[in-house]
Design an enzyme around this catalytic site. Structure first.
Site, PDB file in Angstrom:
ATOM      1  N   GLY A  73       0.831  -1.200   0.000  1.00 27.11           N
ATOM      2  CA  GLY A  73       0.000   0.000   0.000  1.00 27.11           C
ATOM      3  C   GLY A  73       0.861   1.243   0.000  1.00 27.11           C
ATOM      4  O   GLY A  73       2.045   1.189   0.315  1.00 27.11           O
ATOM      5  N   PRO A  99       2.506   4.834   1.010  1.00 27.51           N
ATOM      6  CA  PRO A  99       3.042   5.253   2.303  1.00 27.51           C
ATOM      7  C   PRO A  99       1.951   5.875   3.172  1.00 27.51           C
ATOM      8  O   PRO A  99       1.101   6.606   2.672  1.00 27.51           O
ATOM      9  CB  PRO A  99       4.081   6.314   1.936  1.00 27.51           C
ATOM     10  CG  PRO A  99       4.431   6.061   0.520  1.00 27.51           C
ATOM     11  CD  PRO A  99       3.236   5.445  -0.113  1.00 27.51           C
ATOM     12  N   GLY A 100       1.967   5.525   4.443  1.00 26.08           N
ATOM     13  CA  GLY A 100       1.023   6.140   5.370  1.00 26.08           C
ATOM     14  C   GLY A 100      -0.352   5.508   5.392  1.00 26.08           C
ATOM     15  O   GLY A 100      -1.260   6.014   6.042  1.00 26.08           O
ATOM     16  N   THR A 101      -0.523   4.379   4.704  1.00 25.60           N
ATOM     17  CA  THR A 101      -1.842   3.752   4.720  1.00 25.60           C
ATOM     18  C   THR A 101      -2.007   2.838   5.928  1.00 25.60           C
ATOM     19  O   THR A 101      -3.056   2.231   6.097  1.00 25.60           O
ATOM     20  CB  THR A 101      -2.087   2.932   3.440  1.00 25.60           C
ATOM     21  OG1 THR A 101      -0.904   2.192   3.146  1.00 25.60           O
ATOM     22  CG2 THR A 101      -2.422   3.834   2.287  1.00 25.60           C
ATOM     23  N   LYS A 122       0.404   0.279   7.095  1.00 28.24           N
ATOM     24  CA  LYS A 122       0.937  -1.081   7.008  1.00 28.24           C
ATOM     25  C   LYS A 122       1.620  -1.474   8.311  1.00 28.24           C
ATOM     26  O   LYS A 122       1.348  -2.536   8.881  1.00 28.24           O
ATOM     27  CB  LYS A 122       1.933  -1.183   5.838  1.00 28.24           C
ATOM     28  CG  LYS A 122       1.311  -0.889   4.494  1.00 28.24           C
ATOM     29  CD  LYS A 122       2.315  -0.999   3.368  1.00 28.24           C
ATOM     30  CE  LYS A 122       3.361   0.080   3.421  1.00 28.24           C
ATOM     31  NZ  LYS A 122       2.854   1.427   3.166  1.00 28.24           N
ATOM     32  N   THR A 123       2.501  -0.597   8.776  1.00 27.30           N
ATOM     33  CA  THR A 123       3.195  -0.868  10.032  1.00 27.30           C
ATOM     34  C   THR A 123       2.184  -0.987  11.165  1.00 27.30           C
ATOM     35  O   THR A 123       2.268  -1.878  12.008  1.00 27.30           O
ATOM     36  CB  THR A 123       4.201   0.257  10.323  1.00 27.30           C
ATOM     37  OG1 THR A 123       4.977   0.484   9.146  1.00 27.30           O
ATOM     38  CG2 THR A 123       5.109  -0.105  11.456  1.00 27.30           C
ATOM     39  N   HIS A 125     -15.826  10.518 -15.301  1.00 26.21           N
ATOM     40  CA  HIS A 125     -15.132   9.481 -16.058  1.00 26.21           C
ATOM     41  C   HIS A 125     -15.426   8.088 -15.481  1.00 26.21           C
ATOM     42  O   HIS A 125     -15.847   7.185 -16.196  1.00 26.21           O
ATOM     43  CB  HIS A 125     -13.629   9.775 -16.027  1.00 26.21           C
ATOM     44  CG  HIS A 125     -12.800   8.798 -16.782  1.00 26.21           C
ATOM     45  ND1 HIS A 125     -12.344   9.035 -18.060  1.00 26.21           N
ATOM     46  CD2 HIS A 125     -12.344   7.573 -16.445  1.00 26.21           C
ATOM     47  CE1 HIS A 125     -11.647   8.004 -18.473  1.00 26.21           C
ATOM     48  NE2 HIS A 125     -11.630   7.093 -17.508  1.00 26.21           N
ATOM     49  N   GLU A 126     -15.228   7.950 -14.178  1.00 30.36           N
ATOM     50  CA  GLU A 126     -15.440   6.630 -13.572  1.00 30.36           C
ATOM     51  C   GLU A 126     -16.913   6.241 -13.607  1.00 30.36           C
ATOM     52  O   GLU A 126     -17.255   5.074 -13.825  1.00 30.36           O
ATOM     53  CB  GLU A 126     -14.916   6.594 -12.133  1.00 30.36           C
ATOM     54  CG  GLU A 126     -13.402   6.752 -12.008  1.00 30.36           C
ATOM     55  CD  GLU A 126     -12.610   5.766 -12.844  1.00 30.36           C
ATOM     56  OE1 GLU A 126     -13.042   4.606 -13.001  1.00 30.36           O
ATOM     57  OE2 GLU A 126     -11.542   6.157 -13.365  1.00 30.36           O
ATOM     58  N   ASP A 178      -7.080   3.928 -21.039  1.00 34.39           N
ATOM     59  CA  ASP A 178      -8.270   3.288 -21.598  1.00 34.39           C
ATOM     60  C   ASP A 178      -8.100   3.019 -23.082  1.00 34.39           C
ATOM     61  O   ASP A 178      -8.384   1.925 -23.563  1.00 34.39           O
ATOM     62  CB  ASP A 178      -9.490   4.194 -21.409  1.00 34.39           C
ATOM     63  CG  ASP A 178      -9.852   4.323 -19.941  1.00 34.39           C
ATOM     64  OD1 ASP A 178      -9.358   3.507 -19.147  1.00 34.39           O
ATOM     65  OD2 ASP A 178     -10.618   5.246 -19.606  1.00 34.39           O
TER      66      ASP A 178
HETATM   67  P1  ADP Z   1       2.877   2.816   6.515  1.00 32.67           P
HETATM   68  O1  ADP Z   1       3.658   1.816   7.286  1.00 32.67           O
HETATM   69  O2  ADP Z   1       1.846   2.200   5.620  1.00 32.67           O
HETATM   70  O3  ADP Z   1       3.689   3.818   5.793  1.00 32.67           O
HETATM   71  P2  ADP Z   1       2.101   3.594   9.115  1.00 32.67           P
HETATM   72  O4  ADP Z   1       1.521   2.350   9.626  1.00 32.67           O
HETATM   73  O5  ADP Z   1       3.470   3.908   9.539  1.00 32.67           O
HETATM   74  O6  ADP Z   1       2.013   3.659   7.552  1.00 32.67           O
HETATM   75  O7  ADP Z   1       1.129   4.776   9.466  1.00 32.67           O
HETATM   76  C1  ADP Z   1       1.575   5.950  10.053  1.00 32.67           C
HETATM   77  C2  ADP Z   1       0.571   6.439  11.055  1.00 32.67           C
HETATM   78  O8  ADP Z   1      -0.614   6.866  10.408  1.00 32.67           O
HETATM   79  C3  ADP Z   1       0.135   5.374  12.017  1.00 32.67           C
HETATM   80  O9  ADP Z   1       0.969   5.314  13.109  1.00 32.67           O
HETATM   81  C4  ADP Z   1      -1.247   5.817  12.421  1.00 32.67           C
HETATM   82  O10 ADP Z   1      -1.197   6.709  13.479  1.00 32.67           O
HETATM   83  C5  ADP Z   1      -1.736   6.557  11.199  1.00 32.67           C
HETATM   84  N1  ADP Z   1      -2.642   5.706  10.422  1.00 32.67           N
HETATM   85  C6  ADP Z   1      -2.418   5.204   9.193  1.00 32.67           C
HETATM   86  N2  ADP Z   1      -3.478   4.473   8.788  1.00 32.67           N
HETATM   87  C7  ADP Z   1      -4.364   4.488   9.776  1.00 32.67           C
HETATM   88  C8  ADP Z   1      -5.655   3.897   9.968  1.00 32.67           C
HETATM   89  N3  ADP Z   1      -6.234   3.147   9.018  1.00 32.67           N
HETATM   90  N4  ADP Z   1      -6.274   4.122  11.143  1.00 32.67           N
HETATM   91  C9  ADP Z   1      -5.715   4.879  12.089  1.00 32.67           C
HETATM   92  N5  ADP Z   1      -4.514   5.450  11.983  1.00 32.67           N
HETATM   93  C10 ADP Z   1      -3.836   5.280  10.838  1.00 32.67           C
HETATM   94 ZN    ZN Z   2     -10.905   5.147 -17.564  1.00 27.33          ZN
HETATM   95 MG    MG Z   3       5.640   1.877   7.648  1.00 22.62          MG
END
Ligand code: ADP
Ligand code: ZN
Ligand code: MG
Length: 632
Positions: free
Chosen positions: A220, A222-224, A226-227, A441-442, A517
């Site tokens: 995913g 960054p920031g989604t 994963k960690t 579009h979508e 497309d």
């Molecule tokens: P990644 O590893 O995907 O880059 P992180 O897990 O490090 O992202 O996310 C960074 C921070 O963003 C997390 O510590 C959390 O505080 C916040 N965060 C990200 N996604 C969520 C989520 N779905 N729900 C709550 N907090 C989230």
């Molecule tokens: Zn399209």
């Molecule tokens: Mg991470």
């Protein structure tokens, strides 16, 4: 690394320390040469001569230190080897001892002094003999300091070096976060719940002979989260979490990465059930052999070690290996083979509803003013990741704190958002008019797919950017298809072209967004014409430009085996197919303009719609989707 840039690390060994050490050493040397030779001449005499001198009564005093006796005569005498005269002398006392010596000295009234095992001179001698070693140590220390400074202060000193080589991973603890802290990401959470069950009661699974997948790859942007999800998984299951980040593998010393991996897996197995988490896998797991510059060997060793550890699982260890990456495309294929990271869990950027949920999680401990509207904030932050939202809340709280208020108000959030939007290039912020076009579009794809009888049924449509696509319309085939009937393919062409057709119909203009497309549609149409003989004008002739290699699975350039005339006819037939598909899409859109507009608005509102929501929005349709040809 945690040792990175901690203030005070350099101060522990001040820069002037080596100079002070050198000064001290020089003082030692000076003292040694100062004190060693007495100003008066002295001769070493045989023990027998020493005894005679005592008997003669000419010895005034002696000092015993160890087996050396230094002494002074009452007056100068010729004691030198060539008959030189001197008052001072020294001699060695035989190691077997001489019991008669002491009574003799007493009888002659010689003043006897005894110092410790090593006298002053002995101590100096020892210090002198240590001198080269001291210099050597000093030199190494200096080199080490220089190296560590060159590496950006990564390694601070000898203790740090020790720590650095010994610490295989952070101490494993059971994380406190659980799934409740991960907002949204329902499908990702659903996919890993099975693992939670397994980690909670591995015995039941193992008794039944069920084998868990050992490697799960979280993918995913960054920031989604994963960690976060990986930690929450361990927290939810209540098992220790061994984590190591890919960037930590690329270390100063070759082999450290691999040895850390070994330690990590060792301790994880010892404390099973447990989770091993390799964060930023792409930094070690890039396709091998494409390494540019340094660190390549190290990466390869580390990667091989990870693979070896994963292959080494015999199937009944309750150790789950999770890895996270935001670049699954660059991963070494060896990592994705069966038995390794063969389970993939995708984390998407949050849609509006998910953003509200994430806002709720992160504002749990923030005092909010009564005017704060989380829905409104979520609407105003399309394309924000979970981490961005966390950042937003933090930023807003800081703005409130700066004004010494005890509540965070809506305007704090707005100001924070503007600040973040200006400050980050990373966030794929979408302008309102762009969002409108994206929705049109979508919605066009969706509408055409919904009303054409043979198109695959819809699964989800979203205008949240993912990868390099700005929006996605996902369709799911009802049943597995092995052959593709012509009606299906024609409808599919219309669906692909539905996006741009809707743009043209509703907005009057086209955009560059349909690039993919058109390419997709052309490739499909070419296959229909040149491979599957679905054009009346061409007939059943194989007019492929290239052939798919049966083993390599990709096209290899080959000389063309048909005439210029045929090539023209193929091009023409492709055009006809595409125009016809476009016409079909246009008909659907014109017939269902009201539905299309409803869908566009719903999409702008919600950002992603699932099958049921689409059905709700577009109303019922009777589709006879029993395909005669091909489907069984
Ligand atoms: P990644 O590893 O995907 O880059 P992180 O897990 O490090 O992202 O996310 C960074 C921070 O963003 C997390 O510590 C959390 O505080 C916040 N965060 C990200 N996604 C969520 C989520 N779905 N729900 C709550 N907090 C989230
Ligand atoms: Zn399209
Ligand atoms: Mg991470």
């Amino acid at each position: 690394m945690t040792m990175n840039g901690e203030p005070g690390k350099q101060q522990k060994y001040p820069q002037w320390a080596p100079y002070v050490l050198i000064a001290i050493l020089m003082a030692f040397v000076y003292l040694a040469f100062q004190q060693a030779p007495p100003l008066e001449p002295s001769y070493e005499i045989p023990y027998s001569q020493f005894k005679e001198l005592i008997l003669k009564g000419s010895v005034d005093e002696i000092q015993l230190s160890g087996d050396i006796a230094e002494g002074k005569l009452r007056s100068t005498e010729a004691i030198g080897p060539q008959g030189e005269t001197a008052q001072r002398f020294s001699t060695r006392i035989p190691p077997f001892g001489d019991e008669t010596l002491l009574p003799l000295l007493e009888a002659q009234g010689v003043e006897v002094r005894v110092s410790g095992e090593t006298g002053k001179r002995g101590a100096i001698a020892i210090l002198l003999s240590m001198l080269p070693w001291l210099f050597l140590i000093l030199f190494f220390y200096w080199v080490f300091q220089r190296t560590s400074r060159a590496l950006g202060g990564r390694v601070g000193g000898p203790e740090e070096l020790k720590k650095f080589l010994e610490t295989p991973a952070r101490k494993a603890e059971v994380p406190e976060v659980t799934f409740a802290d991960v907002a949204g990401q329902d499908s990702a959470k659903r996919e890993v719940t099975e693992v939670v069950e397994f980690l909670r009661h591995p015995e039941t699974f193992l008794e039944l002979g069920a084998e868990m997948p050992h490697g799960i790859l979280l993918m995913g942007a960054p920031g989604t989260g994963k960690t976060l999800l990986a930690r929450a998984l361990a927290g939810e299951a209540g098992v220790p979490f061994y984590s190591i980040s890919g960037s930590e593998f690329i270390e100063v010393f070759v082999g450290v990465g691999a040895s850390r991996v070994r330690h990590l897996f060792e301790s994880a197995k010892k404390n099973a059930p447990s989770i091993v988490f390799v964060d930023e896998l792409d930094s070690v797991g890039r396709t091998r052999g494409t390494g540019l510059g340094g660190g390549h060997d190290e990466r390869e060793q580390t990667l091989n070690q990870i693979l070896a550890e994963m292959d080494g699982f015999s199937g009944h260890e309750a150790v789950i290996v999770l890895a996270a990456t935001n670049r699954p495309d660059v991963l070494d294929p060896a990592l994705l083979r069966p038995g390794r990271f063969d389970r993939h869990v995708v984390l998407d950027l949050p849609d509006r509803g998910d953003r509200v949920a994430i806002l709720k999680v992160h504002t749990r401990n923030v005092p909010l003013g009564s005017d704060v509207d989380l829905d409104g904030i979520a609407t105003g932050t399309p394309g924000f990741s979970g981490a961005d939202i966390k950042n937003l809340v933090n930023e807003a709280a800081m703005l409130a704190a700066r004004e010494k208020r005890n509540e965070v108000l809506m305007r704090d959030f707005e100001e924070a958002r503007d600040k973040l939007l200006l400050g980050t290039v990373r966030t794929l912020a979408i302008q309102p008019e762009e969002q409108h076009r994206l929705a049109v579009h979508e919605a066009g794809h969706t509408l055409v797919a919904y009303f054409l009888p043979y198109a695959d049924s819809l699964y989800k449509v979203t205008i949240i950017p993912r990868g390099h696509a700005l929006g996605v319309t996902q369709q799911l085939p009802e049943e597995e298809r092995h052959t593709l009937p012509e009606e299906y393919l024609r409808d599919r062409l219309a669906v692909i072209l539905g996006g741009r057709t809707a743009e043209k119909e509703l907005l009057g203009t086209l955009s560059s967004g349909a690039d993919d497309d058109i390419q997709q549609a052309t490739t499909l149409a070419r296959a229909m014409v040149a491979r599957w003989g679905m054009s009346e004008d061409i007939g059943p002739v194989d007019l492929r430009e290239s052939e798919e290699h049966p083993f390599l699975g990709r096209e290899i350039a080959q000389p063309r085996r048909y005439s210029e005339h045929s090539a023209e006819a193929v091009d023409h037939a492709i055009q006809t197919l595409l125009r016809e598909a476009e016409q079909r899409a246009r008909t659907v859109i014109r017939d269902h303009k009201a539905e299309l507009e409803r869908l566009v608005n719903a999409l702008k509102e919600e950002e992603s719609l699932h099958r049921e929501q689409i059905e709700q929005c577009l109303g019922p349709v009777d589709r006879h989707r029993s395909l005669v040809a091909g489907s069984d």
